[in-house]
Design a protein around this motif. Structure first.
Motif, PDB file in Angstrom:
ATOM      1  N   GLU A 219      36.778  32.763  36.375  1.00 41.39           N
ATOM      2  CA  GLU A 219      37.656  33.355  35.364  1.00 41.39           C
ATOM      3  C   GLU A 219      36.911  34.319  34.443  1.00 41.39           C
ATOM      4  OE1 GLU A 219      39.420  30.138  33.278  1.00 41.39           O
ATOM      5  OE2 GLU A 219      40.155  29.144  35.089  1.00 41.39           O
ATOM      6  N   GLU A 220      35.587  34.116  34.318  1.00 42.64           N
ATOM      7  CA  GLU A 220      34.727  34.953  33.485  1.00 42.64           C
ATOM      8  C   GLU A 220      35.241  35.017  32.050  1.00 42.64           C
ATOM      9  OE1 GLU A 220      34.233  38.731  35.283  1.00 42.64           O
ATOM     10  OE2 GLU A 220      33.109  37.961  36.988  1.00 42.64           O
ATOM     11  N   GLU A 221      35.548  33.870  31.483  1.00 46.84           N
ATOM     12  CA  GLU A 221      35.989  33.816  30.100  1.00 46.84           C
ATOM     13  C   GLU A 221      34.797  33.497  29.220  1.00 46.84           C
ATOM     14  OE1 GLU A 221      39.267  31.169  29.715  1.00 46.84           O
ATOM     15  OE2 GLU A 221      40.283  31.933  31.498  1.00 46.84           O
ATOM     16  N   SER A 222      34.443  34.430  28.362  1.00 46.56           N
ATOM     17  CA  SER A 222      33.220  34.307  27.581  1.00 46.56           C
ATOM     18  C   SER A 222      33.245  33.119  26.630  1.00 46.56           C
ATOM     19  CB  SER A 222      32.955  35.598  26.795  1.00 46.56           C
ATOM     20  OG  SER A 222      34.049  35.870  25.927  1.00 46.56           O
ATOM     21  N   PHE A 223      34.417  32.817  26.045  1.00 43.57           N
ATOM     22  CA  PHE A 223      34.453  31.721  25.070  1.00 43.57           C
ATOM     23  C   PHE A 223      34.225  30.383  25.777  1.00 43.57           C
ATOM     24  CE2 PHE A 223      38.793  31.840  26.602  1.00 43.57           C
ATOM     25  CZ  PHE A 223      39.202  30.512  26.625  1.00 43.57           C
ATOM     26  N   LYS A 224      34.681  30.265  27.031  1.00 44.95           N
ATOM     27  CA  LYS A 224      34.436  29.040  27.782  1.00 44.95           C
ATOM     28  C   LYS A 224      32.961  28.922  28.169  1.00 44.95           C
ATOM     29  CE  LYS A 224      39.017  28.117  29.672  1.00 44.95           C
ATOM     30  NZ  LYS A 224      39.791  27.824  30.901  1.00 44.95           N
ATOM     31  N   ILE A 225      32.328  30.058  28.413  1.00 47.81           N
ATOM     32  CA  ILE A 225      30.896  30.043  28.717  1.00 47.81           C
ATOM     33  C   ILE A 225      30.118  29.521  27.520  1.00 47.81           C
ATOM     34  CG2 ILE A 225      28.892  31.508  29.191  1.00 47.81           C
ATOM     35  CD1 ILE A 225      30.657  33.232  30.932  1.00 47.81           C
ATOM     36  N   CYS A 226      30.536  29.935  26.309  1.00 50.25           N
ATOM     37  CA  CYS A 226      29.876  29.431  25.093  1.00 50.25           C
ATOM     38  C   CYS A 226      30.065  27.919  24.961  1.00 50.25           C
ATOM     39  CB  CYS A 226      30.429  30.138  23.860  1.00 50.25           C
ATOM     40  SG  CYS A 226      30.004  31.888  23.759  1.00 50.25           S
ATOM     41  N   ASP A 227      31.286  27.430  25.289  1.00 50.84           N
ATOM     42  CA  ASP A 227      31.535  25.991  25.242  1.00 50.84           C
ATOM     43  C   ASP A 227      30.651  25.255  26.248  1.00 50.84           C
ATOM     44  OD1 ASP A 227      33.400  26.347  23.287  1.00 50.84           O
ATOM     45  OD2 ASP A 227      35.138  26.293  24.628  1.00 50.84           O
ATOM     46  N   LEU A 228      30.504  25.852  27.440  1.00 48.35           N
ATOM     47  CA  LEU A 228      29.643  25.246  28.462  1.00 48.35           C
ATOM     48  C   LEU A 228      28.195  25.172  27.991  1.00 48.35           C
ATOM     49  CD1 LEU A 228      30.713  26.624  31.967  1.00 48.35           C
ATOM     50  CD2 LEU A 228      30.510  24.247  31.260  1.00 48.35           C
ATOM     51  N   GLU A 229      27.756  26.286  27.404  1.00 50.94           N
ATOM     52  CA  GLU A 229      26.379  26.322  26.914  1.00 50.94           C
ATOM     53  C   GLU A 229      26.150  25.247  25.862  1.00 50.94           C
ATOM     54  OE1 GLU A 229      23.487  29.405  24.497  1.00 50.94           O
ATOM     55  OE2 GLU A 229      25.078  30.230  25.782  1.00 50.94           O
ATOM     56  N   GLN A 230      27.120  25.081  24.987  1.00 51.55           N
ATOM     57  CA  GLN A 230      27.011  24.049  23.966  1.00 51.55           C
ATOM     58  C   GLN A 230      26.994  22.657  24.595  1.00 51.55           C
ATOM     59  OE1 GLN A 230      26.339  24.535  20.834  1.00 51.55           O
ATOM     60  NE2 GLN A 230      26.306  22.328  20.395  1.00 51.55           N
ATOM     61  N   GLY A 231      27.774  22.476  25.645  1.00 49.58           N
ATOM     62  CA  GLY A 231      27.793  21.190  26.335  1.00 49.58           C
ATOM     63  C   GLY A 231      26.448  20.852  26.947  1.00 49.58           C
ATOM     64  N   TYR A 232      25.829  21.851  27.582  1.00 46.05           N
ATOM     65  CA  TYR A 232      24.503  21.625  28.169  1.00 46.05           C
ATOM     66  C   TYR A 232      23.462  21.353  27.079  1.00 46.05           C
ATOM     67  CZ  TYR A 232      25.791  22.815  32.973  1.00 46.05           C
ATOM     68  OH  TYR A 232      26.346  22.799  34.232  1.00 46.05           O
ATOM     69  N   ARG A 233      23.627  22.011  25.926  1.00 46.75           N
ATOM     70  CA  ARG A 233      22.683  21.771  24.827  1.00 46.75           C
ATOM     71  C   ARG A 233      22.805  20.325  24.312  1.00 46.75           C
ATOM     72  NH1 ARG A 233      19.992  25.854  22.623  1.00 46.75           N
ATOM     73  NH2 ARG A 233      20.490  27.959  23.297  1.00 46.75           N
ATOM     74  N   GLN A 234      24.024  19.831  24.248  1.00 46.46           N
ATOM     75  CA  GLN A 234      24.211  18.450  23.793  1.00 46.46           C
ATOM     76  C   GLN A 234      23.585  17.469  24.783  1.00 46.46           C
ATOM     77  OE1 GLN A 234      28.446  18.083  23.262  1.00 46.46           O
ATOM     78  NE2 GLN A 234      28.466  19.254  21.341  1.00 46.46           N
ATOM     79  N   VAL A 235      23.737  17.754  26.072  1.00 50.07           N
ATOM     80  CA  VAL A 235      23.071  16.921  27.079  1.00 50.07           C
ATOM     81  C   VAL A 235      21.556  17.029  26.916  1.00 50.07           C
ATOM     82  CG1 VAL A 235      22.671  16.571  29.551  1.00 50.07           C
ATOM     83  CG2 VAL A 235      24.968  17.103  28.730  1.00 50.07           C
ATOM     84  N   GLY A 236      21.076  18.249  26.616  1.00 47.40           N
ATOM     85  CA  GLY A 236      19.638  18.445  26.415  1.00 47.40           C
ATOM     86  C   GLY A 236      19.114  17.649  25.235  1.00 47.40           C
ATOM     87  N   GLN A 237      19.895  17.605  24.146  1.00 47.47           N
ATOM     88  CA  GLN A 237      19.478  16.822  22.978  1.00 47.47           C
ATOM     89  C   GLN A 237      19.387  15.338  23.317  1.00 47.47           C
ATOM     90  OE1 GLN A 237      21.928  17.626  19.575  1.00 47.47           O
ATOM     91  NE2 GLN A 237      21.548  19.847  19.608  1.00 47.47           N
ATOM     92  N   ASP A 238      20.371  14.840  24.058  1.00 46.71           N
ATOM     93  CA  ASP A 238      20.339  13.430  24.458  1.00 46.71           C
ATOM     94  C   ASP A 238      19.192  13.160  25.433  1.00 46.71           C
ATOM     95  OD1 ASP A 238      22.484  12.820  22.859  1.00 46.71           O
ATOM     96  OD2 ASP A 238      23.975  13.067  24.446  1.00 46.71           O
ATOM     97  N   LEU A 239      18.888  14.158  26.260  1.00 42.75           N
ATOM     98  CA  LEU A 239      17.760  14.009  27.178  1.00 42.75           C
ATOM     99  C   LEU A 239      16.448  13.914  26.407  1.00 42.75           C
ATOM    100  CD1 LEU A 239      16.504  13.970  29.999  1.00 42.75           C
ATOM    101  CD2 LEU A 239      16.584  16.478  29.991  1.00 42.75           C
ATOM    102  N   LEU A 240      16.306  14.719  25.354  1.00 42.08           N
ATOM    103  CA  LEU A 240      15.103  14.649  24.532  1.00 42.08           C
ATOM    104  C   LEU A 240      14.973  13.279  23.865  1.00 42.08           C
ATOM    105  CD1 LEU A 240      15.038  18.163  22.805  1.00 42.08           C
ATOM    106  CD2 LEU A 240      13.438  17.290  24.510  1.00 42.08           C
ATOM    107  N   ARG A 241      16.094  12.721  23.449  1.00 39.37           N
ATOM    108  CA  ARG A 241      16.074  11.366  22.885  1.00 39.37           C
ATOM    109  C   ARG A 241      15.568  10.364  23.922  1.00 39.37           C
ATOM    110  NH1 ARG A 241      20.400   9.955  19.036  1.00 39.37           N
ATOM    111  NH2 ARG A 241      21.232   8.521  20.596  1.00 39.37           N
ATOM    112  N   LEU A 242      16.052  10.528  25.142  1.00 39.25           N
ATOM    113  CA  LEU A 242      15.655   9.610  26.207  1.00 39.25           C
ATOM    114  C   LEU A 242      14.180   9.775  26.561  1.00 39.25           C
ATOM    115  CD1 LEU A 242      16.820   7.434  28.078  1.00 39.25           C
ATOM    116  CD2 LEU A 242      17.291   9.228  29.765  1.00 39.25           C
TER     117      LEU A 242
END
Length: 676
Positions: A90-113
């Motif tokens: 779909e190439e929707e930029s706002f959804k890409i930003c949401d995805l990026e934020q989702g991966y960052r949240q997983v990254g933060q939890d990974l750093l905790r682990l």
């Protein structure tokens, strides 16, 4: 200094509190078992099995929680992957930003682990060390051997982080893709944390460890050496100093025997000529290490002046017809050895993010100098006189190096900048804040460039029950020796062995090749230069491939065996002794020793006490002294062997190398599981 138990409690993630190993309980069990053994109510076998079961239960608790969290992260990544496939169409930029934020949240939890995992790994290592210390037998050897090599090992999950790399790789890859491969602090943080845990190594890392610059990685978010105050030219001058000193060491090797003969001495006196520099270095390393606590410029200036004078005396000895002047010149050159200054400068005055590259530069400069020394000797095949001073293949190395040190001295005076000392003093203060970081600190600063947590191996070498005074730098060689564990002593012995074998090979090469093959000086110089040029390619192979594929302790043992094979092939048993046999055996010996040196010093930097990372009597000084002593004894062996018939020289000098090498292999097998 705050004990590890208190640090563990302070840095725990509260919602995961029940899943950490119970370090306080484990310490209590150690004391209980010790009392039972002391009173005779239980024997060692009971303690061995009983404590193993308790430790197994603690590790199982950690591993099961780890697997659960990995599964949850995996589910979130799978869901994000499905969303990403839809968004890419779909190439929707706002959804890409949401995805990026989702991966960052997983990254933060990974750093905790990752922080959770590292704290537990440190605790396990410290408990193993504690029970060895209190019970007086090798529990670690038994436990690691029976657990880590098991196909269903839970210990591997904690100490080697089996499986967690896939999660880290997925987060890093997707974030990089979403940002079109631009740099991202979260990706850097994850890679740094995984790298620290898994002890994976790149070529630069391997070279840095090869230099044995013990980085006192209490890497805080605020670098103790700011980039604004870092002086690149001063670092470059330190690397030039390391290069010139190695050139100075090996430039005389091809002609040392002929120079000795021209002064009326035996050819084997070349051992004394070459070794006298190492003898003086035994003493210079100590006073330069102490001097570096106050200044860097002054000892470097003193070193350059002494080396200038030493090389002039070395060159003048020919016209003075004096072997004494020749030896005095080489002794002065040894007294000018400032390699400990070079290593200390990198450790103290280079920013953390550049320190490993600087360490790699130090090793590369040394390796290049080792190759250039004999190569330059090959160019000095001439003979002429100026003002009654003779310039030939024997004296030109001295005159050339004197000129080089004069130029370097002028560059030091003009360009070297003395660093500000008070910054480092604050960093090294044992009264400073705890080096452990809380979870909030890890996640707030630009996604944790580096956690303040010390690496697991550094924490392993600290005794958290000791008083504050016991955490200060050691003040004597005896105190430093008392801090050496059996595994550290064995690794220092291995370092002694490899330096001994290399010195025997290099120092007697001109005598051996002249006797057996009638090689000229130019042929010897080319041979030695080719050996020196193998250093960097070997380190590329080991740093990029072997150390990532195999455990360093396995590479260590394999290198020792290959070195032993190289020594065995060098013996003159088959008649006639051929050039292919000598060259092949020398290549095997030299390359094996180079591989062994890098891995050996890398392991030493892990298992050596963190108290030896600073002060005058530091780990770098101890390893330097061990290697220098080996060179002195090797050169002395060559000289003493000169009293025997020349046909015996090769075998007589190789025999001690073989015996020492076999001893080191046996010693390594006894401490093998302590190098885990």
């Amino acid at each position: 200094m705050v004990t590890f138990g208190k640090r563990l409690k302070e840095s725990q993630i509260q919602e995961w509190k029940g899943y950490y190993m119970d370090y306080k309980f484990m310490k209590k069990k150690v004391n209980q078992f010790k009392q039972q053994i002391d009173t005779g109510t239980q024997d060692h076998t009971y303690v061995l099995k009983g404590f193993s079961r308790i430790l197994d239960d603690q590790i199982e608790k950690v591993v099961l929680f780890l697997l659960q969290q990995q599964g949850l992260l995996g589910q979130r990544l799978s869901s994000l992957g499905e969303q990403r496939n839809a968004v890419s169409q779909e190439e929707e930029s706002f959804k890409i930003c949401d995805l990026e934020q989702g991966y960052r949240q997983v990254g933060q939890d990974l750093l905790r682990l990752l922080c959770f995992l590292e704290m537990n790994a440190i605790g396990i290592r410290k408990i193993l060390k504690k029970i060895d210390k209190h019970f007086g037998y090798k529990f670690t050897d038994y436990y690691v051997k029976t657990r880590s090599n098991h196909p269903y090992s839970q210990l591997q999950q904690v100490l080697k982080q089996v499986g967690i790399g896939a999660v880290a790789g997925s987060v890093s890859y997707n974030l990089a893709e979403l940002q079109d491969h631009q740099g991202d602090s979260m990706v850097d943080s994850i890679n740094a944390a995984v790298k620290r845990l898994s002890n994976s190594t790149s070529f630069l890392d391997f070279l840095g460890k090869h230099a044995f610059i013990i980085l006192e990685d209490s890497p805080s978010l605020e670098d103790p050496v700011s980039e604004e105050k870092f002086h690149f030219v001063s670092l470059l001058l330190n690397l030039v100093n390391a290069f010139l000193y190695m050139v100075n060491t090996y430039i005389v090797v091809p002609t040392a025997d002929s120079y000795s003969i021209s002064l009326g001495a035996a050819a084997t006196v070349c051992g004394v000529v070459i070794g006298s520099m190492a003898v003086a270095q035994l003493f210079s390393s100590v006073y330069f290490s102490s001097w570096s606590n106050r200044s860097y410029l002054k000892p470097l200036l003193f070193s350059s002046i002494v080396l200038l004078a030493g090389n002039i005396l070395y060159a003048l000895a020919y016209d003075m017809k004096s072997i004494v002047v020749l030896l005095l010149g080489r002794l002065l050159c040894g007294l000018g050895s400032a390699r400990v200054i070079n290593m200390r400068y990198i450790s103290d005055c280079v920013p953390l993010k550049l320190r490993m590259k600087a360490s790699a530069g130090f090793v590369s400069a040394s390796a290049l100098g080792m190759a250039c020394g004999p190569a330059l000797a090959c160019l000095f095949q001439t003979h002429f006189k100026i003002c009654n001073l003779t310039f030939n293949e024997a004296t030109l190395p001295g005159w050339f190096m004197a000129l080089a040190w004069l130029v370097f001295l002028l560059l030091l005076l003009i360009y070297f900048k003395e660093p500000e000392r008070e910054i480092k003093e604050n960093v090294l203060s044992p009264e400073g804040p705890s080096s452990f970081c809380t979870l909030e600190e890890n996640l707030m600063a630009p996604f944790l460039v580096k956690c303040k947590t010390k690496t697991a191996y550094e924490e392993e070498s600290c005794d958290e029950d000791g008083p504050k005074e016991d955490q200060k730098p050691v003040t004597s060689i005896i105190s430093a020796y008392q801090l050496l564990s059996p595994s550290v002593k064995v690794q220092l012995f291995v370092y002694f062995m490899l330096k001994y074998a290399m010195e025997i090979l290099l120092a007697e090469s001109s005598v051996i090749t002249t006797y057996y093959f009638v090689w000229q000086t130019s042929a010897v110089a080319i041979f030695l230069a080719c050996l020196g040029l193998t250093v960097l390619p070997v380190n590329v192979i080991v740093g990029h491939y072997l150390s990532n594929k195999f455990e360093e302790r396995k590479i260590l043992l394999a290198s020792e065996i290959m070195l032993c094979i190289g020594i065995l092939l060098s013996f003159h048993i088959i008649v006639p002794y051929s050039v292919p046999q000598y060259v092949a055996s020398a290549l095997i010996t030299f390359v094996s020793a180079e591989v062994l040196e890098g891995v050996n010093l890398s392991l030493l930097s892990r298992v050596m006490s963190s108290r030896l990372s600073r002060g005058t009597f530091n780990g770098g000084l101890l390893s330097t002294e061990a290697g220098t002593l080996a060179r002195v004894i090797a050169d002395g062996t060559i000289t003493v062997s000169g009293f025997l018939p020349e046909r015996w020289l090769l075998n007589v000098t190789l025999l001690p190398s073989l015996l020492i090498c076999l001893s080191s292999i046996i010693a390594t097998t006894f401490t093998y599981n302590y190098l885990y």
